[in-house]
Design an enzyme around this catalytic site. Structure first.
Site, PDB file in Angstrom:
ATOM      1  N   SER A 144      51.776  36.024  15.897  1.00 39.67           N
ATOM      2  CA  SER A 144      50.322  35.875  15.711  1.00 39.67           C
ATOM      3  C   SER A 144      50.072  35.373  14.296  1.00 39.67           C
ATOM      4  O   SER A 144      50.985  35.389  13.462  1.00 39.67           O
ATOM      5  CB  SER A 144      49.677  37.258  15.889  1.00 39.67           C
ATOM      6  OG  SER A 144      48.382  37.300  15.339  1.00 39.67           O
ATOM      7  N   TYR A 157      48.283  46.065  14.725  1.00 38.37           N
ATOM      8  CA  TYR A 157      48.616  44.765  15.320  1.00 38.37           C
ATOM      9  C   TYR A 157      49.445  43.928  14.341  1.00 38.37           C
ATOM     10  O   TYR A 157      50.470  43.335  14.720  1.00 38.37           O
ATOM     11  CB  TYR A 157      47.307  44.061  15.688  1.00 38.37           C
ATOM     12  CG  TYR A 157      47.464  42.793  16.482  1.00 38.37           C
ATOM     13  CD1 TYR A 157      47.723  42.832  17.848  1.00 38.37           C
ATOM     14  CD2 TYR A 157      47.320  41.545  15.882  1.00 38.37           C
ATOM     15  CE1 TYR A 157      47.849  41.670  18.594  1.00 38.37           C
ATOM     16  CE2 TYR A 157      47.444  40.369  16.605  1.00 38.37           C
ATOM     17  CZ  TYR A 157      47.707  40.436  17.966  1.00 38.37           C
ATOM     18  OH  TYR A 157      47.830  39.281  18.695  1.00 38.37           O
TER      19      TYR A 157
HETATM   20  P1  NDP Z   1      45.572  38.447  27.297  1.00 42.93           P
HETATM   21  O1  NDP Z   1      44.873  39.759  27.167  1.00 42.93           O
HETATM   22  O2  NDP Z   1      44.995  37.396  28.157  1.00 42.93           O
HETATM   23  O3  NDP Z   1      47.085  38.661  27.733  1.00 42.93           O
HETATM   24  C1  NDP Z   1      47.799  39.823  27.444  1.00 42.93           C
HETATM   25  C2  NDP Z   1      48.761  40.018  28.576  1.00 42.93           C
HETATM   26  O4  NDP Z   1      49.620  41.103  28.303  1.00 42.93           O
HETATM   27  C3  NDP Z   1      48.040  40.322  29.858  1.00 42.93           C
HETATM   28  O5  NDP Z   1      48.520  39.406  30.811  1.00 42.93           O
HETATM   29  C4  NDP Z   1      48.432  41.746  30.206  1.00 42.93           C
HETATM   30  O6  NDP Z   1      48.591  41.852  31.614  1.00 42.93           O
HETATM   31  C5  NDP Z   1      49.741  41.880  29.473  1.00 42.93           C
HETATM   32  N1  NDP Z   1      50.033  43.253  29.044  1.00 42.93           N
HETATM   33  C6  NDP Z   1      49.330  44.037  28.206  1.00 42.93           C
HETATM   34  N2  NDP Z   1      49.913  45.232  28.093  1.00 42.93           N
HETATM   35  C7  NDP Z   1      51.018  45.200  28.883  1.00 42.93           C
HETATM   36  C8  NDP Z   1      52.019  46.127  29.205  1.00 42.93           C
HETATM   37  N3  NDP Z   1      52.027  47.379  28.683  1.00 42.93           N
HETATM   38  N4  NDP Z   1      53.010  45.763  30.042  1.00 42.93           N
HETATM   39  C9  NDP Z   1      53.028  44.526  30.584  1.00 42.93           C
HETATM   40  N5  NDP Z   1      52.092  43.583  30.326  1.00 42.93           N
HETATM   41  C10 NDP Z   1      51.104  43.932  29.489  1.00 42.93           C
HETATM   42  O7  NDP Z   1      45.713  37.935  25.810  1.00 42.93           O
HETATM   43  P2  NDP Z   1      46.450  36.686  25.153  1.00 42.93           P
HETATM   44  O8  NDP Z   1      46.863  35.698  26.131  1.00 42.93           O
HETATM   45  O9  NDP Z   1      45.581  36.305  24.032  1.00 42.93           O
HETATM   46  O10 NDP Z   1      47.730  37.394  24.526  1.00 42.93           O
HETATM   47  C11 NDP Z   1      49.048  37.054  24.829  1.00 42.93           C
HETATM   48  C12 NDP Z   1      49.919  37.276  23.611  1.00 42.93           C
HETATM   49  O11 NDP Z   1      49.520  36.376  22.595  1.00 42.93           O
HETATM   50  C13 NDP Z   1      49.814  38.683  23.019  1.00 42.93           C
HETATM   51  O12 NDP Z   1      51.077  39.085  22.554  1.00 42.93           O
HETATM   52  C14 NDP Z   1      48.869  38.482  21.862  1.00 42.93           C
HETATM   53  O13 NDP Z   1      49.050  39.443  20.863  1.00 42.93           O
HETATM   54  C15 NDP Z   1      49.293  37.100  21.410  1.00 42.93           C
HETATM   55  N6  NDP Z   1      48.337  36.381  20.580  1.00 42.93           N
HETATM   56  C16 NDP Z   1      47.102  36.039  21.040  1.00 42.93           C
HETATM   57  C17 NDP Z   1      46.254  35.316  20.228  1.00 42.93           C
HETATM   58  C18 NDP Z   1      44.901  34.864  20.657  1.00 42.93           C
HETATM   59  O14 NDP Z   1      44.168  34.324  19.829  1.00 42.93           O
HETATM   60  N7  NDP Z   1      44.515  35.010  21.894  1.00 42.93           N
HETATM   61  C19 NDP Z   1      46.634  34.926  18.879  1.00 42.93           C
HETATM   62  C20 NDP Z   1      47.951  35.334  18.513  1.00 42.93           C
HETATM   63  C21 NDP Z   1      48.754  36.017  19.350  1.00 42.93           C
HETATM   64  P3  NDP Z   1      48.292  43.213  32.432  1.00 42.93           P
HETATM   65  O15 NDP Z   1      47.052  43.803  31.856  1.00 42.93           O
HETATM   66  O16 NDP Z   1      48.170  42.783  33.854  1.00 42.93           O
HETATM   67  O17 NDP Z   1      49.504  44.055  32.201  1.00 42.93           O
END
Ligand code: NDP
Length: 256
Positions: A144, A157
């Protein structure tokens, strides 16, 4: 030789049912990989798989909660049962709880660290022997901007995402001998469910991100397809331990 070919390869994307993970899953699938969408929400995963299949991609969904080592073990053994190999692991599952540092409960802190960092470690440990068995593999860890910067609301985070970069470097040094390349992708501010919540909770965030980003916009999940393909294919065989920003220039903006 096509350096960007993933035919006959199997890619697992944790949290691949939405946002950045799904953007990467689409890219990997379009490069030829069979894709495993691994997450908790069955309905969201089923919809994601339908979307991938509509693009002609071979895809399945598997349940995983990355905070639970047994769940990770079951997911990886299901991958082996369904496909018999694991070539690419994208550790993308992530979450955030926004608090001032002094306000975190230990449970909240642990939830963020367990999901974002320990979950990746568990999946890597399980993938390692399977990758060794087939002569190599590719691991893509999602960091991130908080891998580089701090923010008042992001102590847990930022700790997890900073840790993800150092974890990536350590693995890269350990597993290069096994022909496993381990790299991190550091997305900028991307329009997903995660940041929709942030925009609601952090006043002025939307406009400040646009103003600071040289590209002049928030990123989209599909902006991550290309980097996923690069880091999953032979194109990156001599790239390991890198932390690559996909941020429209946010992290190199010197003004504002
Ligand atoms: P989303 O919330 O769309 O995606 C997060 C995903 O993680 C979901 O698909 C969720 O699916 C899954 N998830 C969460 N907790 C668990 C768990 N315990 N076990 C399995 N799956 C899990 O957010 P983003 O697409 O934004 O995030 C994706 C990644 O990118 C993350 O690591 C985030 O920190 C990172 N990121 C995002 C940024 C942004 O600006 N959006 C910037 C920098 C990094 P489900 O709930 O079905 O389990």
């Amino acid at each position: 030789m096509n350096l960007f070919d993933l035919n006959d390869r199997v890619a697992v994307v944790t949290g691949g049912n939405g946002g950045i993970g799904l953007g990467m899953a689409r890219g990997l699938g379009q490069a030829g990989a069979a894709v495993v969408v691994a997450a908790r929400n069955h309905e969201k995963s089923a919809t994601a798989v339908e979307g991938l299949e509509a693009l002609g991609i071979r895809a399945i969904s598997l349940h995983v909660d990355v905070t639970d080592s047994n769940s990770c073990r079951t997911m990886v053994s299901d991958v082996m049962r369904c496909f018999g190999r694991l070539d690419v692991l994208v550790n993308n599952a992530g979450t955030n709880i926004r608090r001032q540092p002094q306000e975190y409960t230990i449970e909240e802190w642990q939830t963020v660290i367990d999901t974002n960092l320990t979950g990746a470690m568990l999946c890597c440990q399980l993938a390692y022997p399977l990758m060794v068995e087939i002569g190599g593999g590719k691991i893509i860890n999602i960091g991130s901007m908080m891998s580089i910067f701090g923010a008042p609301f992001a102590a847990a985070y930022a700790a997890s995402k900073g840790g993800m970069v150092q974890f990536t470097r350590a693995l890269a040094t350990a597993w290069a001998k096994d022909n496993i390349q381990v790299n991190a992708v550091l997305p900028g501010w991307i329009d997903t469910e995660l940041t929709r919540r942030a925009r609601a909770e952090v006043k002025g965030l939307h406009d400040r991100v646009v103003a600071r980003t040289p590209a002049g916009r928030w990123g989209k999940p599909e902006d991550h397809a290309g980097i996923a393909i690069f880091l999953a294919t032979a194109a990156s065989d001599f790239v390991t331990g890198a932390a690559i920003t996909v941020d429209g220039g946010y992290s190199v903006q010197g003004v504002g």
